[in-house]
Design an enzyme around this catalytic site. Sequence first.
Site, PDB file in Angstrom:
ATOM      1  N   GLY A 101      30.882  37.165  27.511  1.00 36.88           N
ATOM      2  CA  GLY A 101      32.046  36.234  27.631  1.00 36.88           C
ATOM      3  C   GLY A 101      33.602  36.241  28.503  1.00 36.88           C
ATOM      4  O   GLY A 101      34.197  35.761  28.108  1.00 36.88           O
ATOM      5  N   ARG A 102      33.115  37.375  28.727  1.00 42.47           N
ATOM      6  CA  ARG A 102      35.405  38.071  29.399  1.00 42.47           C
ATOM      7  C   ARG A 102      35.351  38.578  28.086  1.00 42.47           C
ATOM      8  O   ARG A 102      36.856  38.122  27.898  1.00 42.47           O
ATOM      9  CB  ARG A 102      35.705  37.680  30.579  1.00 42.47           C
ATOM     10  CG  ARG A 102      34.523  37.476  31.781  1.00 42.47           C
ATOM     11  CD  ARG A 102      35.782  36.306  32.453  1.00 42.47           C
ATOM     12  NE  ARG A 102      34.977  37.060  33.921  1.00 42.47           N
ATOM     13  CZ  ARG A 102      33.351  36.325  34.128  1.00 42.47           C
ATOM     14  NH1 ARG A 102      33.512  34.894  33.327  1.00 42.47           N
ATOM     15  NH2 ARG A 102      33.006  36.125  35.189  1.00 42.47           N
ATOM     16  N   GLY A 103      34.908  38.738  27.074  1.00 39.75           N
ATOM     17  CA  GLY A 103      36.057  39.159  25.770  1.00 39.75           C
ATOM     18  C   GLY A 103      36.285  38.173  24.656  1.00 39.75           C
ATOM     19  O   GLY A 103      36.559  37.754  23.772  1.00 39.75           O
ATOM     20  N   PHE A 104      36.166  36.711  25.408  1.00 36.82           N
ATOM     21  CA  PHE A 104      36.292  35.141  25.232  1.00 36.82           C
ATOM     22  C   PHE A 104      35.232  35.175  23.236  1.00 36.82           C
ATOM     23  O   PHE A 104      35.626  34.686  22.279  1.00 36.82           O
ATOM     24  CB  PHE A 104      35.876  34.145  25.503  1.00 36.82           C
ATOM     25  CG  PHE A 104      36.778  33.149  25.352  1.00 36.82           C
ATOM     26  CD1 PHE A 104      37.097  32.965  25.989  1.00 36.82           C
ATOM     27  CD2 PHE A 104      36.254  32.318  24.140  1.00 36.82           C
ATOM     28  CE1 PHE A 104      39.023  31.679  25.237  1.00 36.82           C
ATOM     29  CE2 PHE A 104      37.322  31.062  23.262  1.00 36.82           C
ATOM     30  CZ  PHE A 104      38.120  30.750  24.522  1.00 36.82           C
TER      31      PHE A 104
ATOM     32  N   TYR B 199      36.074  48.057  42.218  1.00 39.94           N
ATOM     33  CA  TYR B 199      36.485  47.531  41.254  1.00 39.94           C
ATOM     34  C   TYR B 199      37.892  48.960  40.989  1.00 39.94           C
ATOM     35  O   TYR B 199      37.520  50.477  41.533  1.00 39.94           O
ATOM     36  CB  TYR B 199      36.008  48.996  40.254  1.00 39.94           C
ATOM     37  CG  TYR B 199      34.555  47.112  39.808  1.00 39.94           C
ATOM     38  CD1 TYR B 199      34.252  46.240  40.104  1.00 39.94           C
ATOM     39  CD2 TYR B 199      33.518  47.815  38.842  1.00 39.94           C
ATOM     40  CE1 TYR B 199      33.926  45.194  39.768  1.00 39.94           C
ATOM     41  CE2 TYR B 199      32.507  47.239  38.469  1.00 39.94           C
ATOM     42  CZ  TYR B 199      33.091  46.053  39.311  1.00 39.94           C
ATOM     43  OH  TYR B 199      31.585  44.574  38.797  1.00 39.94           O
TER      44      TYR B 199
ATOM     45  N   HIS C 160      26.392  43.252  46.214  1.00 36.77           N
ATOM     46  CA  HIS C 160      26.831  42.263  44.659  1.00 36.77           C
ATOM     47  C   HIS C 160      27.365  41.330  44.896  1.00 36.77           C
ATOM     48  O   HIS C 160      27.546  40.945  43.618  1.00 36.77           O
ATOM     49  CB  HIS C 160      28.994  43.585  44.956  1.00 36.77           C
ATOM     50  CG  HIS C 160      29.685  43.327  43.877  1.00 36.77           C
ATOM     51  ND1 HIS C 160      30.539  44.319  43.695  1.00 36.77           N
ATOM     52  CD2 HIS C 160      29.582  42.578  42.463  1.00 36.77           C
ATOM     53  CE1 HIS C 160      30.955  44.020  42.322  1.00 36.77           C
ATOM     54  NE2 HIS C 160      30.638  42.754  41.770  1.00 36.77           N
TER      55      HIS C 160
END
Length: 331
Positions: free
Chosen positions: A209-212, A59, A127
């Site tokens: 959901g990745r912000g969705f 990251y 990972h």
Amino acid sequence: MPQLPHRTLGADRLDVSALGLGCMGMSEFYAGRNDDESLATIRRALDLGIDFLDTADMYGPFTNERLVGRAIAGRREEVRIATKFGNERGEDGSYLGVNGRPDYVKRACDASLQRLGTDYIDLYYQHRVDRTVPIAETVGAMGDLVRAGKVRHLGLSEAAPETIRRAAREHPITALQTEYSLWTRDAEDEVIPTCRELDIGFVAYSPLGRGFLTGRFRTIDDLPPDDYRRQSPRFQGDNFQKNLDLVKRVEEIARRKKCSTTQLALAWVLAQGDDIVPIPGTKQRKYLEENVRAIEVELTPADLEEIDEVAPLGVAAGERYHAAGMKTVNG
């Protein structure tokens, strides 16, 4: 704010707060970097009782571990640090591939320790599975790190059931981290049952959901031009509208429960078992505090049945990663 309960991961018993904090978006992939707010968010998380922080060497690359290290300086004993190796990147950000070679495992760990400013990692994940290296060799090297006192617990991310089994024969595996949310329930088929059979904890990344699933995106233009989610199949074309229709149905349930859609989505993950710990990511204190209040949302059996009807396994439109990304999961 509610007092956060704790949950225990794995047979070797890693005690962590029931909600963790995913730190990835503070440094890369999601637009809008602000290190000062990110540092404040991590420290506020500790104040609220979140002691499980998730990062990875890739990251940034490398900058997120340094950020976490700065945030926890002077508070190391309050924190359970989870970090990862295996998605190898260059200093220029280039992606060099998946690497599970034993010599690399040990070099990557030493570099992570230095960036984090600590002499041990609580939970060290592979990972992504390197399909060119036997998992026993990779996990054997990870076990050497435990014996050396550099790592306390081992984990895998996005590993297939048979890989998990082979890994667990080499060394106890404390946690398996895989995407899991109302629109990504694939792990329920085989992965979560395998973890439960082997007494391995399950850490759910992208539980929103990745912000969705927060309901904050109504069109693709709500995402900044440089946000990597624009490349995600679930955020593109007709898939976006189909997935938005799902979110609207979840919003209806949340309104009746007098909570936010975010809180309902997290409460649902929490309700799937005491061996599951979601790690929602955020880089702002206001969203962190909203997330923590998910602990207060009580879902009845009738609520859970209704949610299952609205968001059954396979409900999301589109793959969760683009084609190249999908090749690295379920390894």
